[in-house]
Design an enzyme around this catalytic site. Structure first.
Site, PDB file in Angstrom:
ATOM      1  CB  THR A  78      23.516  -0.801 -25.924  1.00 38.32           C
ATOM      2  OG1 THR A  78      23.971  -1.219 -24.646  1.00 38.32           O
ATOM      3  CG2 THR A  78      24.273  -1.600 -26.969  1.00 38.32           C
ATOM      4  CD  GLU A 125      28.937  -1.560 -13.283  1.00 39.15           C
ATOM      5  OE1 GLU A 125      30.018  -1.620 -13.877  1.00 39.15           O
ATOM      6  OE2 GLU A 125      28.519  -0.535 -12.722  1.00 39.15           O
ATOM      7  CG  ASN A 156      30.074   1.251 -10.305  1.00 40.65           C
ATOM      8  OD1 ASN A 156      30.787   1.358 -11.297  1.00 40.65           O
ATOM      9  ND2 ASN A 156      28.911   0.620 -10.314  1.00 40.65           N
TER      10      ASN A 156
END
Lengths: 421, 421
Positions: free
Chosen positions: A206, A294, A416
């Site tokens: 990860t 996110e 983003n």
């Protein structure tokens, strides 16, 4: 070993984390990589003495300098002996060339002086913006400050310090009393912390995860245990199909819970117990990453069964989990199984559409490739749950795979689109 | 043939479309697949007589009933002779089993009676929601109504009728005077229309595109021309990495512009002229799909050069074009080349990061894998343009590829979270 029987014995450690196992201390400090002085941005995890360590790293060709340096410090084989790891957030030290490599080495030098070990016994990891030179100054003050703050309770600050767009820290630990020959009555603990939460489709590990145990394990054995757990957990998470340049998972084994006993041998009952405990911790952390992807509002678990091969099951589950159309449907609480069917069909795995069954939140919505009437109100009600389960059976074999992801919301776009501003 | 010289001779047809070529008529009507009576939802495109036709279709295993039926009507080889095509929007007739196949056949039956041809000389295509049985009744009134409305001017209505979440119809046509041996002085026209705009990463063909020409071509030759154009244009568009169950591209050749001349032979100068003209029309339509991707504000053109193989170039360009992090950066007008580097690095193609150059909107932002200081204000200014160009050179060979996509905005989420409601 009977896994169900073992799972009944294993216990979560209340508020457990990367310092729950004996022999480890950690700290998280504000070193200055970020502007906000209240935000912790550097973590230090240290074993009481130099001990076995293993690591797995990103397969992205644009790999970051700390990945290169940590790999080298693990002798290029992924395992060795080390004392600790320094992690900073706010700057990924990726695509930074020779200057980035030098900064990573310098970080190890500073930490080795403070900890009294060799520079090669320190690992490093970074997360944040790509392509910006990593300033060494924050480490010069931050590492001594973190060393002063080291404690058994410091795992939580370390978990906070490695966060980027994560909304909350991710920590987990379990403990169990061994019933294995040679280790009967020893209590072992496995714990860890990790961060997500964007550019997440790990390929070997990860983004950043730190795992510890106090079980006695040789470095090479530890590497095998870690690789197996990572493959089944962190490598099955996908937030956005994008693989970070900095993925790093590092695990230490202090041996402090059984200092007089021999290292655990591969394949033994004690090995199987430890393997399961590591899996449980990594699964909890991996699900935590997916749930905190996110902009996410939901953890999405995609299980594909009835595939012809394990590879087919994995490919199909990832196709569903990565589909923007599936993920936006979940965000919209829309039980739109046609998009699941589309994703299964596009990915090239072998099946006949008339053999496919799909359940969403345990509601049969497709049988034999055809729509099944279902109660839309009941479906809407089930979509209120924090975890959305999508299960598809391809009817083409016995293989199955599970992948974790999250829904795709306006907030992913906002986070983003504005990341650098 | 010199392509530059030919491109200088070729002319766009003002307001051109699928009926610009001689020998075709079209209509778009409200048949009742949608609730809004003002919305056209069924298109009919008809050649004056049965003529050569070719088609390319989705590779999604969950392929829709009209794809199965149209494939069969093209003899399973992708080409044959046909009179026309019926397209409906609002319902994809996908994952509808035997009932869906029956509905597609019935549609062909109705059209064949109205047009006076064989059912096998009719093709069908559908777009809309997956997994809902397609009602036949709208065709029973819609096809005769459309047949009554057929005209040379009807291409625009046909383009409107096939739209789903498209914000505007997509049409284009070109015309040229042949200078090839045997066809000197003949004027040929190629035109078409298509629809996007979500579930778009075609694998053999776009969602739905209808192309026509009045050049004389045999069915098999037409199929080769179409496949080549589709591979270079529609198959290089990706809105969201999701491949539709219904992708269909159908092209008719009436031969009406040179009824006395022999069919154009493969490899001849006339063939090369026609090949280029078809490419130009398909490229214009394909770029139109990318630019009108769901929620899109920008057309994004990704070019990867310096790849070791054409496959590597294609894989790398698609990785950049499909990256949610790249697409959200474009939405945010953020010249964040680190995400482009990440996408290049994750996709498994061969290169060394120290050999990579990246330009965004002609601004060098990365050289030799390292950041290049650039004027952020100038970059922001260039991001105002309707087309954003991302160019990466891997420094690993001579192969290159271009892929078209769009940015990833809040509106994509809104459109797809609420699609069925």
């Amino acid at each position: 070993m009977n896994i169900d029987e073992f799972d009944a014995r294993i216990r979560a450690v209340p508020n457990g984390g990367v310092t729950s196992a004996q022999g480890f201390m950690a700290a998280g400090v504000h070193a200055g990589f970020r502007k906000d002085p209240k935000r912790l941005d550097m973590a230090l995890l240290v074993a009481d003495e130099v001990c076995p360590v293993a690591g797995t790293f990103t397969q992205n060709r644009f790999c970051a300098a700390p990945v290169t340096v940590s790999r080298a410090h693990l002798g290029g084989v992924g395992y060795g002996m080390a004392r600790g790891v320094v992690v900073n957030s706010g700057n990924a030290n990726a695509a930074t060339g020779g200057a980035g490599i030098a900064a990573a080495h310098e970080t190890c030098d500073i930490a080795s002086q403070v900890l009294g070990c060799e520079p090669e016994q320190v690992l490093v990891s970074s997360t944040g913006v790509i392509g910006q030179i990593l300033d060494i100054e924050p480490f010069e003050e931050g590492i001594p400050a973190a060393a002063d703050a080291l404690s058994r309770a410091g795992g939580s600050d370390a978990a906070l310090a490695i966060m980027t767009t994560d909304t909350h820290p991710k920590e987990y630990a379990v403990t169990y009393e061994s019933q294995a020959a040679g280790y009967l009555g020893s209590t072992f603990t496995v714990g860890g912390c990790c961060k997500g939460s964007g550019m997440i489709m790990p390929n070997m590990a990860t983004m950043i995860a730190l795992i510890t145990t106090d079980a006695p394990v040789r470095p090479e054995t530890l590497h095998g245990l870690l690789r197996s757990a990572v493959d089944q957990t962190f490598n099955r998470v996908t937030v956005d199909s994008d693989t970070s340049t900095n993925d790093t998972c590092i695990m230490f084994a202090s041996g402090k819970a059984a200092p007089m006993l021999d290292p655990i041998d591969e394949g033994s009952d004690a090995y199987q117990e430890l393997e399961r405990a590591i899996y449980v911790v990594c699964e909890a952390l991996a699900r935590g990453i997916a749930a905190d992807g996110e902009g996410s509002t939901k953890l999405v678990t995609v299980t594909v069964s009835g595939a012809a091969t394990p590879q087919d099951a994995d490919t199909a589950a990832r196709a569903v989990a990565n589909s923007p159309l599936v993920k936006t449907a979940v965000a919209g609480h829309d039980c739109n199984w046609g998009r699941v069917a589309m994703a299964l069909g596009k990915c090239g795995v072998a099946f006949n559409q008339e053999d496919v069954d799909i359940d969403i939140m345990d509601i049969p919505v497709c049988r034999g490739g055809l729509t099944v009437p279902f109660d839309e109100d009941e479906a809407l009600r089930r979509f209120e749950a924090p975890e959305i389960v999508i299960a598809a059976d391809l009817g083409a074999g016995d293989a199955q795979a599970t992948v974790w992801t999250c829904d795709f919301t306006h907030d992913y776009i906002s986070i983003n689109a504005d990341y650098r501003s």
